[in-house]
Design a protein around this motif. Structure first.
Motif, PDB file in Angstrom:
ATOM      1  N   TRP A 153       0.818  -1.215   0.000  1.00  6.79           N
ATOM      2  CA  TRP A 153       0.000   0.000   0.000  1.00  6.79           C
ATOM      3  C   TRP A 153       0.853   1.267   0.000  1.00  6.79           C
ATOM      4  O   TRP A 153       0.463   2.311  -0.548  1.00  6.79           O
ATOM      5  N   SER A 154       2.040   1.187   0.594  1.00  9.83           N
ATOM      6  CA  SER A 154       2.861   2.389   0.785  1.00  9.83           C
ATOM      7  C   SER A 154       3.305   3.014  -0.533  1.00  9.83           C
ATOM      8  O   SER A 154       3.704   4.182  -0.571  1.00  9.83           O
ATOM      9  N   SER A 155       3.215   2.282  -1.646  1.00 10.25           N
ATOM     10  CA  SER A 155       3.600   2.860  -2.939  1.00 10.25           C
ATOM     11  C   SER A 155       2.611   3.958  -3.362  1.00 10.25           C
ATOM     12  O   SER A 155       2.939   4.806  -4.191  1.00 10.25           O
ATOM     13  N   GLY A 156       1.377   3.919  -2.801  1.00  8.40           N
ATOM     14  CA  GLY A 156       0.391   4.950  -3.128  1.00  8.40           C
ATOM     15  C   GLY A 156      -0.401   4.664  -4.388  1.00  8.40           C
ATOM     16  O   GLY A 156      -1.488   5.209  -4.589  1.00  8.40           O
ATOM     17  N   GLU A 157       0.101   3.794  -5.249  1.00  8.36           N
ATOM     18  CA  GLU A 157      -0.528   3.606  -6.568  1.00  8.36           C
ATOM     19  C   GLU A 157      -1.850   2.835  -6.516  1.00  8.36           C
ATOM     20  O   GLU A 157      -2.606   2.851  -7.483  1.00  8.36           O
ATOM     21  N   TYR A 158      -2.135   2.152  -5.383  1.00 11.02           N
ATOM     22  CA  TYR A 158      -3.356   1.342  -5.351  1.00 11.02           C
ATOM     23  C   TYR A 158      -4.548   2.074  -4.731  1.00 11.02           C
ATOM     24  O   TYR A 158      -5.638   1.533  -4.657  1.00 11.02           O
ATOM     25  N   ASP A 159      -4.328   3.304  -4.256  1.00 13.57           N
ATOM     26  CA  ASP A 159      -5.445   4.096  -3.736  1.00 13.57           C
ATOM     27  C   ASP A 159      -6.161   4.742  -4.923  1.00 13.57           C
ATOM     28  O   ASP A 159      -6.034   5.931  -5.181  1.00 13.57           O
ATOM     29  N   THR A 160      -6.929   3.913  -5.624  1.00 15.05           N
ATOM     30  CA  THR A 160      -7.500   4.307  -6.907  1.00 15.05           C
ATOM     31  C   THR A 160      -8.344   5.582  -6.814  1.00 15.05           C
ATOM     32  O   THR A 160      -8.278   6.443  -7.692  1.00 15.05           O
ATOM     33  N   ASN A 161      -9.152   5.694  -5.747  1.00 14.12           N
ATOM     34  CA  ASN A 161     -10.016   6.881  -5.630  1.00 14.12           C
ATOM     35  C   ASN A 161      -9.354   8.011  -4.841  1.00 14.12           C
ATOM     36  O   ASN A 161      -9.987   9.026  -4.548  1.00 14.12           O
ATOM     37  N   LYS A 162      -8.082   7.816  -4.493  1.00  9.08           N
ATOM     38  CA  LYS A 162      -7.267   8.860  -3.855  1.00  9.08           C
ATOM     39  C   LYS A 162      -7.919   9.481  -2.613  1.00  9.08           C
ATOM     40  O   LYS A 162      -7.795  10.682  -2.372  1.00  9.08           O
ATOM     41  N   ASP A 163      -8.621   8.659  -1.827  1.00  5.32           N
ATOM     42  CA  ASP A 163      -9.242   9.207  -0.613  1.00  5.32           C
ATOM     43  C   ASP A 163      -8.402   8.916   0.636  1.00  5.32           C
ATOM     44  O   ASP A 163      -8.819   9.186   1.764  1.00  5.32           O
ATOM     45  N   GLY A 164      -7.225   8.309   0.432  1.00  8.18           N
ATOM     46  CA  GLY A 164      -6.355   8.014   1.582  1.00  8.18           C
ATOM     47  C   GLY A 164      -6.838   6.849   2.432  1.00  8.18           C
ATOM     48  O   GLY A 164      -6.322   6.621   3.527  1.00  8.18           O
ATOM     49  N   VAL A 165      -7.824   6.106   1.934  1.00  5.68           N
ATOM     50  CA  VAL A 165      -8.349   4.958   2.668  1.00  5.68           C
ATOM     51  C   VAL A 165      -8.223   3.711   1.786  1.00  5.68           C
ATOM     52  O   VAL A 165      -8.471   3.777   0.581  1.00  5.68           O
ATOM     53  N   ILE A 196      -2.364   2.673   8.208  1.00  6.26           N
ATOM     54  CA  ILE A 196      -3.244   2.656   7.031  1.00  6.26           C
ATOM     55  C   ILE A 196      -4.699   2.750   7.486  1.00  6.26           C
ATOM     56  O   ILE A 196      -5.134   2.011   8.370  1.00  6.26           O
ATOM     57  N   LYS A 197      -5.433   3.682   6.877  1.00 10.55           N
ATOM     58  CA  LYS A 197      -6.877   3.748   7.147  1.00 10.55           C
ATOM     59  C   LYS A 197      -7.558   2.717   6.256  1.00 10.55           C
ATOM     60  O   LYS A 197      -7.224   2.616   5.067  1.00 10.55           O
ATOM     61  N   THR A 198      -8.500   1.961   6.797  1.00 12.03           N
ATOM     62  CA  THR A 198      -9.129   0.907   6.003  1.00 12.03           C
ATOM     63  C   THR A 198     -10.649   1.016   6.023  1.00 12.03           C
ATOM     64  O   THR A 198     -11.237   1.561   6.959  1.00 12.03           O
ATOM     65  N   GLU A 199     -11.237   0.476   4.977  1.00 11.19           N
ATOM     66  CA  GLU A 199     -12.701   0.366   4.916  1.00 11.19           C
ATOM     67  C   GLU A 199     -13.052  -0.980   4.295  1.00 11.19           C
ATOM     68  O   GLU A 199     -12.591  -1.296   3.192  1.00 11.19           O
ATOM     69  N   GLU A 200     -13.841  -1.778   5.025  1.00 11.15           N
ATOM     70  CA  GLU A 200     -14.226  -3.094   4.523  1.00 11.15           C
ATOM     71  C   GLU A 200     -15.462  -2.975   3.631  1.00 11.15           C
ATOM     72  O   GLU A 200     -16.534  -2.622   4.093  1.00 11.15           O
ATOM     73  N   LEU A 201     -15.293  -3.287   2.339  1.00 11.91           N
ATOM     74  CA  LEU A 201     -16.440  -3.237   1.421  1.00 11.91           C
ATOM     75  C   LEU A 201     -17.263  -4.506   1.532  1.00 11.91           C
ATOM     76  O   LEU A 201     -18.480  -4.495   1.343  1.00 11.91           O
ATOM     77  N   GLY A 202     -16.576  -5.641   1.814  1.00  9.27           N
ATOM     78  CA  GLY A 202     -17.298  -6.906   1.918  1.00  9.27           C
ATOM     79  C   GLY A 202     -16.453  -7.958   2.605  1.00  9.27           C
ATOM     80  O   GLY A 202     -15.224  -7.933   2.509  1.00  9.27           O
ATOM     81  N   GLU A 229      -9.780  -1.932  -3.676  1.00 11.03           N
ATOM     82  CA  GLU A 229      -8.359  -1.581  -3.794  1.00 11.03           C
ATOM     83  C   GLU A 229      -7.425  -2.645  -3.222  1.00 11.03           C
ATOM     84  O   GLU A 229      -6.209  -2.564  -3.380  1.00 11.03           O
ATOM     85  N   PHE A 230      -7.995  -3.632  -2.543  1.00 10.24           N
ATOM     86  CA  PHE A 230      -7.153  -4.708  -2.006  1.00 10.24           C
ATOM     87  C   PHE A 230      -8.024  -5.928  -1.760  1.00 10.24           C
ATOM     88  O   PHE A 230      -9.192  -5.789  -1.385  1.00 10.24           O
ATOM     89  N   VAL A 231      -7.460  -7.132  -2.012  1.00  9.63           N
ATOM     90  CA  VAL A 231      -8.151  -8.382  -1.699  1.00  9.63           C
ATOM     91  C   VAL A 231      -7.324  -9.137  -0.665  1.00  9.63           C
ATOM     92  O   VAL A 231      -6.150  -9.449  -0.914  1.00  9.63           O
ATOM     93  N   VAL A 232      -7.931  -9.384   0.493  1.00  5.49           N
ATOM     94  CA  VAL A 232      -7.238 -10.102   1.567  1.00  5.49           C
ATOM     95  C   VAL A 232      -7.920 -11.459   1.716  1.00  5.49           C
ATOM     96  O   VAL A 232      -9.140 -11.528   1.882  1.00  5.49           O
ATOM     97  N   SER A 233      -7.132 -12.541   1.639  1.00  7.61           N
ATOM     98  CA  SER A 233      -7.720 -13.879   1.675  1.00  7.61           C
ATOM     99  C   SER A 233      -7.068 -14.711   2.783  1.00  7.61           C
ATOM    100  O   SER A 233      -5.854 -14.688   2.948  1.00  7.61           O
ATOM    101  N   ASN A 234      -7.878 -15.483   3.503  1.00  2.00           N
ATOM    102  CA  ASN A 234      -7.353 -16.316   4.598  1.00  2.00           C
ATOM    103  C   ASN A 234      -6.448 -17.434   4.093  1.00  2.00           C
ATOM    104  O   ASN A 234      -5.682 -18.017   4.875  1.00  2.00           O
ATOM    105  N   ASN A 235      -6.594 -17.816   2.817  1.00  2.00           N
ATOM    106  CA  ASN A 235      -5.658 -18.810   2.270  1.00  2.00           C
ATOM    107  C   ASN A 235      -5.463 -18.595   0.770  1.00  2.00           C
ATOM    108  O   ASN A 235      -6.138 -17.762   0.147  1.00  2.00           O
TER     109      ASN A 235
END
Ligand code: CA
Length: 335
Positions: A153-165, A196-202, A229-235
């Motif tokens: 995330w620290s690269s900044g390039e994945y904050d597609t909507n540029k809201d800092g979250v 990192i500020k986060t928001e869970e979409l689902g 902006e990110f996919v987190v998977s348990n496996n």
């Protein structure tokens, strides 16, 4: 006649002595270690098995058993190992609910027993002073995912909507499985602790399954699209399903295609391949070699009637009966 009889007796006595000697030579008086694995057909377990065979070479005689995912089979194997008078038992139990039965068998035979990888209830281990557990810490895999998320995330390039979250979706293994709960919690908590500020979409329970995760990701993509902006998977199996859905929507195909980072756990061969191709960001590896090193050191101490962790690099966690082997990040740069 008497001469013949005494000759026959002499010969049979000689052969008895010879057999006895051969038996001893074969064993070399090495410690006898009985190893029960829940099933050979598991990537991680097969790594541990190979490391044990290497590591115990010239130090012990190994009796390896494949539980084939069946607790009844494993119970029989433990009985046979006890009949063979093994000095130490290493048990990767099929069904943690059967651990008390196994502990009782070892206790009745006064044989030290080390459970590993699949963790029985603490109270079961504590019911026998010669029982211990060697495994990982469920929280660690999540923490390492959080570190990978932070770095990416620290690269900044994945904050597609540029809201800092960081807007993310979470693929969860099972609702109440301790590993699934800890990974879901600590991956995000660690990222947040790192600023990192986060928001869970689902968040979706997909039972560790590729196909189920694939459908969940499809649904999210049609609902949220570029907002993810990110996919987190348990496996990794579920991560793999998510990546297939992303690619079907022209994401994560390498080159100039749009990319949503995906992180998993297990470092499966499929995940390693996806990471190598740049379609997946990272995974978390259970270190089979480190597990095997710990089992060997602790088992040999048990054989020598020392305290299990005496003069080793290992220490107990807060339970006083469990040794934890750290997970390692996998980001494709490892061998
Ligand atoms: Ca954002």
């Amino acid at each position: 006649m008497r001469k013949i009889i005494s000759l026959v007796i002499a010969i049979s006595m000689l052969s008895v002595i010879a057999t006895g000697c051969m038996g001893k030579n074969q064993d070399n008086n090495l410690p006898k270690i009985g190893v029960c694995l829940y099933k050979y057909d598991d990537t991680y377990i097969s790594t541990v098995r190979q490391a044990l065979e290497q590591g115990f070479k010239n130090k012990a005689t190994l009796y390896l058993n494949d539980g084939k995912g069946d607790q009844g089979t494993q119970n029989d194997q433990v009985d046979l190992l006890i009949q063979k008078n093994v000095d130490v038992l290493l048990v990767n139990i099929v069904d943690v609910g059967a651990a008390q039965t196994i502990v009782d068998k070892a206790k009745n035979a006064d044989i030290p027993i080390l459970f590993f990888n699949r963790e029985p209830d603490q109270s079961v281990i504590k019911s026998y002073d010669k029982a211990r557990f060697v495994g990982t810490n469920a929280k660690d895999a999540g923490v390492i995912q959080g570190e990978i998320i932070t770095k990416t995330w620290s690269s900044g390039e994945y904050d597609t909507n540029k809201d800092g979250v960081m807007q993310y979706v979470m693929l969860k293994g099972e609702p109440d499985n301790p590993e699934a709960v800890a990974r879901s919690e600590w991956s995000i908590k660690t990222a947040e602790e790192n600023g990192i500020k986060t928001e869970e979409l689902g968040i979706q329970v997909c039972n560790w399954d590729t196909e189920t995760a694939n459908r969940a990701m499809e649904a999210w993509l049609s609902k949220f699209g570029d907002k993810i902006e990110f996919v987190v998977s348990n496996n990794d199996s579920m991560a793999q399903g998510a990546i297939a859905a992303l690619q079907a929507s022209n994401y994560n195909k390498g080159g100039d295609s749009k990319h949503i980072p995906v992180v998993g756990v297990d470092a499966t061969d499929a995940a390693k391949d996806l990471i190598a191709k740049g379609y997946m960001t990272g995974s978390v590896l259970q270190d089979g070699q480190a597990m095997s090193n710990a089992l060997i050191a602790i088992a040999l101490n048990a054989y020598n009637k020392k305290e299990f962790i005496e003069n080793t690099e290992y220490e107990y966690d807060a339970t006083g009966i469990a040794v934890r082997i750290p997970y390692k990040p996998y980001e494709g740069t490892e061998k």
